[in-house]
Design a protein around this motif. Sequence first.
Motif, PDB file in Angstrom:
ATOM      1  N   GLY A 194      21.052 -40.792 -59.075  1.00 20.90           N
ATOM      2  CA  GLY A 194      22.262 -40.411 -58.356  1.00 20.90           C
ATOM      3  C   GLY A 194      22.980 -41.621 -57.774  1.00 20.90           C
ATOM      4  N   ARG A 195      22.205 -42.585 -57.257  1.00 19.71           N
ATOM      5  CA  ARG A 195      22.818 -43.813 -56.737  1.00 19.71           C
ATOM      6  C   ARG A 195      23.565 -44.563 -57.841  1.00 19.71           C
ATOM      7  NH1 ARG A 195      17.719 -44.526 -53.852  1.00 19.71           N
ATOM      8  NH2 ARG A 195      18.016 -44.099 -51.639  1.00 19.71           N
ATOM      9  N   LYS A 196      22.968 -44.622 -59.030  1.00 15.63           N
ATOM     10  CA  LYS A 196      23.609 -45.321 -60.148  1.00 15.63           C
ATOM     11  C   LYS A 196      24.899 -44.614 -60.577  1.00 15.63           C
ATOM     12  CE  LYS A 196      19.261 -47.199 -61.927  1.00 15.63           C
ATOM     13  NZ  LYS A 196      18.299 -47.200 -63.069  1.00 15.63           N
ATOM     14  N   ILE A 197      24.871 -43.286 -60.565  1.00 14.64           N
ATOM     15  CA  ILE A 197      26.077 -42.522 -60.913  1.00 14.64           C
ATOM     16  C   ILE A 197      27.198 -42.843 -59.935  1.00 14.64           C
ATOM     17  CG2 ILE A 197      27.053 -40.194 -61.104  1.00 14.64           C
ATOM     18  CD1 ILE A 197      25.191 -40.886 -63.407  1.00 14.64           C
ATOM     19  N   LEU A 198      26.846 -42.881 -58.654  1.00 16.90           N
ATOM     20  CA  LEU A 198      27.840 -43.176 -57.622  1.00 16.90           C
ATOM     21  C   LEU A 198      28.406 -44.588 -57.806  1.00 16.90           C
ATOM     22  CD1 LEU A 198      28.966 -41.537 -55.250  1.00 16.90           C
ATOM     23  CD2 LEU A 198      27.283 -42.641 -53.774  1.00 16.90           C
ATOM     24  N   GLU A 199      27.558 -45.521 -58.155  1.00 21.17           N
ATOM     25  CA  GLU A 199      28.014 -46.899 -58.383  1.00 21.17           C
ATOM     26  C   GLU A 199      28.968 -46.971 -59.579  1.00 21.17           C
ATOM     27  OE1 GLU A 199      24.483 -49.166 -58.884  1.00 21.17           O
ATOM     28  OE2 GLU A 199      23.878 -49.029 -56.773  1.00 21.17           O
ATOM     29  N   MET A 200      28.655 -46.232 -60.645  1.00 18.33           N
ATOM     30  CA  MET A 200      29.517 -46.260 -61.829  1.00 18.33           C
ATOM     31  C   MET A 200      30.845 -45.566 -61.586  1.00 18.33           C
ATOM     32  SD  MET A 200      26.952 -45.787 -65.103  1.00 18.33           S
ATOM     33  CE  MET A 200      25.836 -44.568 -64.409  1.00 18.33           C
TER      34      MET A 200
END
Length: 457
Positions: A194-200
Amino acid sequence: MAAIQDIHQSQRAFFDSGATRSLSFRKSALKKLKKSLKRHEKDILTALHADLRKAPVEAFASEIGLLYDEIDHTLNNLRQWMRPQPVSSPLMHYPSSSTVYREPKGLTLLIGPWNYPFQLVVNPLIGAVAAGNCAIVKPSELAPATEAVVAKVIEDAFAPEHVATVTGDGATVVPAIMAHRFDHVFFTGSIPVGRKILEMAAPHLTPVTLELGGKSPCVVDARADIKTAAKRIVWGKCWNAGQTCIAPDYVLADKKIMPELLEHMRDAVTQFYGDDPAKSGDYPRIINERQFDRLSGYLGEGNVFYGGQTNRADKYIAPTILTDIQPGAKVMQEEIFGPILPVIPYNDTAEAVKIITSNPYPLSLYIFTKNARTAQTFIDKVAFGGGCINNTLVHFTNLEIPFGGIGPSGMGRYHGRFSFDEFSHIKGVMKTGTWLDVPVKYPPFGNKLKVLKMMQK
């Protein structure tokens, strides 16, 4: 499969044409989706058994029946949800009227998980379509049979310029998709991803809904119906072999009733799955060897009160109850996401609240008690996404209440009207008549401050 750029461009052109905006188009699309679900129902059940060994009753109840309810509820209420909503206007701007409009956001990306690999990607799709959007759907490749049937259902129900499926390794495919700008991204899965999705999403300033997880506690106080609590906890924990983001992650039991609770929980497992759950056709399996190995590592971090049997070749872990948890054990630091349930004693409500609040905000909280004041104490003092009193999991099925996390357990909410709003841009418009033009707002201001204050009273 068409290239991601081609899908993105065709959907942008289709959305910009205005084709998705009418009530009739949205309702027709939802009806086609329901018909496709009906046509492929057996294929869906077969795929879920292949990926997770889900029994037909559990698979239908958790992956298909919920979608029928969601579609029917949306069809029955969509006209009302789409209506412009008149609201009041400030007196100082008389003569004015104000209206709230809900309009489609545009292109949406829906990324699904492996634990409920059909329902948790199609459910948000219902909200996206109802709100008048286009969508790219990315099902989880870790449930390959279900991934294939998701693509089949969507291809049968929608034109690709409206809704399309993209498959493949998420670590490669999702960054390639998110290199393009979307108007909303909906992700269900783990906190790290989820953190990676938010970053992208951040470079495009794309709004994101994150449905994550965490350590959802279950509290059983001394005044609870202990036998019923035990059955409902075991049911909630063993549903999908514990691979549920809202499963009870650990139990806090009043120390006065903990021995009784443990006995009833053991009896409940036997009642549900027999003396050997491995032989039960109703007990699912772990999704893959990687998750099996992770879960097996928790078994030595306490005393096994019940269960503990494993079979890696069959991806089987028995329903397991742990007591006497070691201080600092990983099983109490990480989301378990499997059929292993630590049970921890507590002395009073204040101590239970302190234990829960020492962890990040959970997605769900379950409280078993006959005392309304005790229940309200937990509701008031613990931040959590949603939950139940004297039950587990079932709040997810109520389309009249929002489902979603808070902080580390997620952001945004959906189901029913909340799905429609999540995928809509909510736009406010004020219209002012020209037959009267109150001069108080115009310079020169002179002594107008006194008049302005009077108008605000």
